[in-house]
Design a protein around this motif. Structure first.
Motif, short mmCIF file in Angstrom:
data_model
loop_
_atom_site.label_atom_id
_atom_site.label_comp_id
_atom_site.label_asym_id
_atom_site.label_seq_id
_atom_site.Cartn_x
_atom_site.Cartn_y
_atom_site.Cartn_z
N ILE A 109 0.83 -1.21 0.00
CA ILE A 109 0.00 0.00 0.00
C ILE A 109 0.87 1.26 0.00
CG2 ILE A 109 -1.54 1.39 1.44
CD1 ILE A 109 -3.11 -0.63 0.00
N ASN A 110 1.93 1.25 0.78
CA ASN A 110 2.79 2.43 0.85
C ASN A 110 3.62 2.60 -0.42
OD1 ASN A 110 3.49 4.71 2.54
ND2 ASN A 110 5.55 3.84 2.63
N LEU A 111 3.99 1.50 -1.07
CA LEU A 111 4.72 1.60 -2.33
C LEU A 111 3.81 2.16 -3.43
CD1 LEU A 111 6.74 -1.74 -2.28
CD2 LEU A 111 7.44 0.52 -1.47
N VAL A 112 2.54 1.78 -3.42
CA VAL A 112 1.59 2.39 -4.36
C VAL A 112 1.49 3.88 -4.09
CG1 VAL A 112 -0.84 2.48 -5.08
CG2 VAL A 112 0.28 0.26 -4.73
N LYS A 113 1.48 4.25 -2.82
CA LYS A 113 1.44 5.66 -2.45
C LYS A 113 2.67 6.40 -2.98
CE LYS A 113 0.91 8.70 1.60
NZ LYS A 113 0.82 8.73 3.08
N HIS A 120 1.93 13.00 -8.73
CA HIS A 120 1.41 14.28 -8.27
C HIS A 120 2.48 15.37 -8.32
CE1 HIS A 120 -0.93 17.15 -5.93
NE2 HIS A 120 0.12 17.30 -5.13
N VAL A 121 3.69 15.08 -7.82
CA VAL A 121 4.71 16.12 -7.78
C VAL A 121 5.20 16.48 -9.19
CG1 VAL A 121 5.46 15.50 -5.47
CG2 VAL A 121 6.66 14.54 -7.43
N HIS A 126 -2.88 11.92 -13.88
CA HIS A 126 -2.95 10.49 -14.24
C HIS A 126 -1.73 10.11 -15.06
CE1 HIS A 126 -4.47 12.14 -18.07
NE2 HIS A 126 -4.05 10.99 -18.60
N ALA A 127 -1.51 8.83 -15.19
CA ALA A 127 -0.46 8.29 -16.06
C ALA A 127 -1.12 7.48 -17.17
CB ALA A 127 0.50 7.40 -15.27
N SER A 128 -0.65 7.66 -18.38
CA SER A 128 -1.20 6.88 -19.50
C SER A 128 -0.91 5.40 -19.30
CB SER A 128 -0.60 7.36 -20.82
OG SER A 128 -1.06 8.66 -21.11
N ALA A 129 0.22 5.10 -18.66
CA ALA A 129 0.56 3.70 -18.40
C ALA A 129 1.51 3.61 -17.22
CB ALA A 129 1.22 3.06 -19.63
#
Length: 401
Positions: A109-113, A120-121, A126-129
């Motif tokens: 969960i924290n790695l996804v964060k 965000h930074v 969003h990311a296309s991929a």
């Protein structure tokens, strides 16, 4: 600190601070103008590329410029605790991650964060991929599973994605995760003749980091042995689906997956090259030196913590909130034809294609001829070609919605 060398022309390095880390990442942009002015890179669609173990953002270097030349802004971070990414309470990426009991920073969960924070930074919503290799494949899969609004498509390389763990009261709907399977089979593997152990359980031990740093053949030779053993060049790699996840059938896997019980990983891969002790054909001595320098400075423990989290339920139980959830965005899987990673967790590749990923076409399950586990380095041209074909199809579908 010396710059990464050799680094392909068109790639630069940067840092971003978020979620308790100073994250070092490589980046490549479609044009020199956007490359020199990061504030403008939002004009190009974003691709995030996630490395595995024992790898670095540097492992993805052959993908970045070709994808950027196709019109994408591409970033590849050194993941938490590895390479040149370090905690904000450190002054520089020089300290080694200790073997600690609190693994919460390294849980999935924290790695996804971490990945969400990076997006965000960079000024994107969003990311296309999201593209991931090895352990990065698992992370990419969870990124797409948990936040399909952010990650519009996913490419997973070399490690099929089994989905979120089942709830404790559920009957299993398919094969378990690799870590939970390894933990369950410890005693059965130890009872084989000769006694064996699963590499993820070895990677979860306190000794694994020191074993690899102090490899008897030396760290450079250990990296050569390990990379060669899992590549398409080693003649011992002839992957095929296994009938079941029993200890007997898992024993068909090579010695770097199902190890002798008393072996270290350096001992398991030592001598696989025979008299050919140089680097694999797809990796120069100068490139190998990057891995040796970065891991000798930081150690292996941060990456080993991924395996500790995967083999101990207390660190992956929070993922059970996503039990039964599927990846709903377009998905692709790429692996080497000679990569045992596709089959090391029996039944998961089929589960991923048929159930976990709602939008994975048959043509997007790709095994690249002659390549092994390091497919994005062994045959980067083929990997880029398939990713761009896939993304072109994704963009066409999205434009018609």
């Amino acid at each position: 600190m010396e710059p990464l060398n050799p680094l392909p022309s068109g790639i630069t390095t940067r840092y971003a601070t978020f979620n308790g880390i100073n994250c070092h990442f490589l980046e490549a942009s479609p044009t020199p103008a956007t490359h020199e002015a990061p504030s403008n890179v939002e004009k190009a669609p974003l691709i995030v590329v996630l490395h595995g173990f024992p790898e670095l953002a540097y492992s993805e270097r052959k993908l970045l410029v070709p994808l950027a030349q196709a019109g994408y802004y591409v970033v590849a971070p050194d993941q938490r605790g590895l390479g040149r990414t370090f905690n904000i309470d450190e002054t520089a990426p020089d300290s080694r991650t200790p073997f600690e009991e609190d693994l919460s920073p390294f849980r999935m969960i924290n790695l996804v964060k971490d990945v969400l924070s990076l997006i965000h930074v960079l000024g994107y919503d969003h990311a296309s991929a999201v593209v991931g290799h090895d352990f990065g494949s698992s992370l990419a899969g969870f990124c797409a599973l948990i936040r399909p609004d952010i990650f519009r498509s996913v490419v997973m390389m070399s490690t099929p994605f089994p989905g979120a763990p089942s709830l404790p009261l559920e009957s299993s709907s398919g094969p378990p995760s690799l870590g939970s399977m390894a933990a369950r089979l410890q005693n059965q593997l130890a009872a084989l003749t000769p006694p064996r152990k699963h590499y993820t359980m070895y990677y979860s031990t306190p000794d694994a980091n020191k074993d690899m740093l102090d490899a008897p053949q030396g760290l450079p030779s250990f990296f050569r042995d390990y990379l060669y053993a899992k590549s398409g060049q080693w003649q011992g790699n002839s992957p095929h689906p296994l009938p079941s996840a029993s200890a007997t059938h898992l024993a068909e896997l090579p010695h770097y997956y199902i190890m002798l019980r008393d072996q270290t990983m350096p001992e398991a891969v030592r001598g696989v090259q025979g008299k050919h002790e140089g680097c694999p054909a797809w990796l120069s001595e100068q490139e190998l030196t990057v891995y040796v320098n970065e891991y000798s400075r930081r150690g292996f423990q941060a990456g080993l913590n991924w395996y500790r989290c995967a083999t101990d339920p207390q660190w992956y139980s929070d993922l059970q909130i996503f039990a039964g959830k599927r990846i709903t965005v377009p998905a692709m899987f790429i692996s080497g034809e000679k990569d045992w990673g596709t089959y090391q967790n029996p039944g998961v590749a089929e589960l991923m294609k048929e159930k976990i990923c709602e939008k994975m076409d048959d043509e997007d399950f790709v095994l690249i001829e002659g390549a092994g586990h390091w497919v994005q380095q062994e045959n980067s041209d083929a990997v880029v070609k398939h990713i761009l074909r896939f993304l072109g199809k994704v963009e066409e579908v999205l434009s018609n919605e």
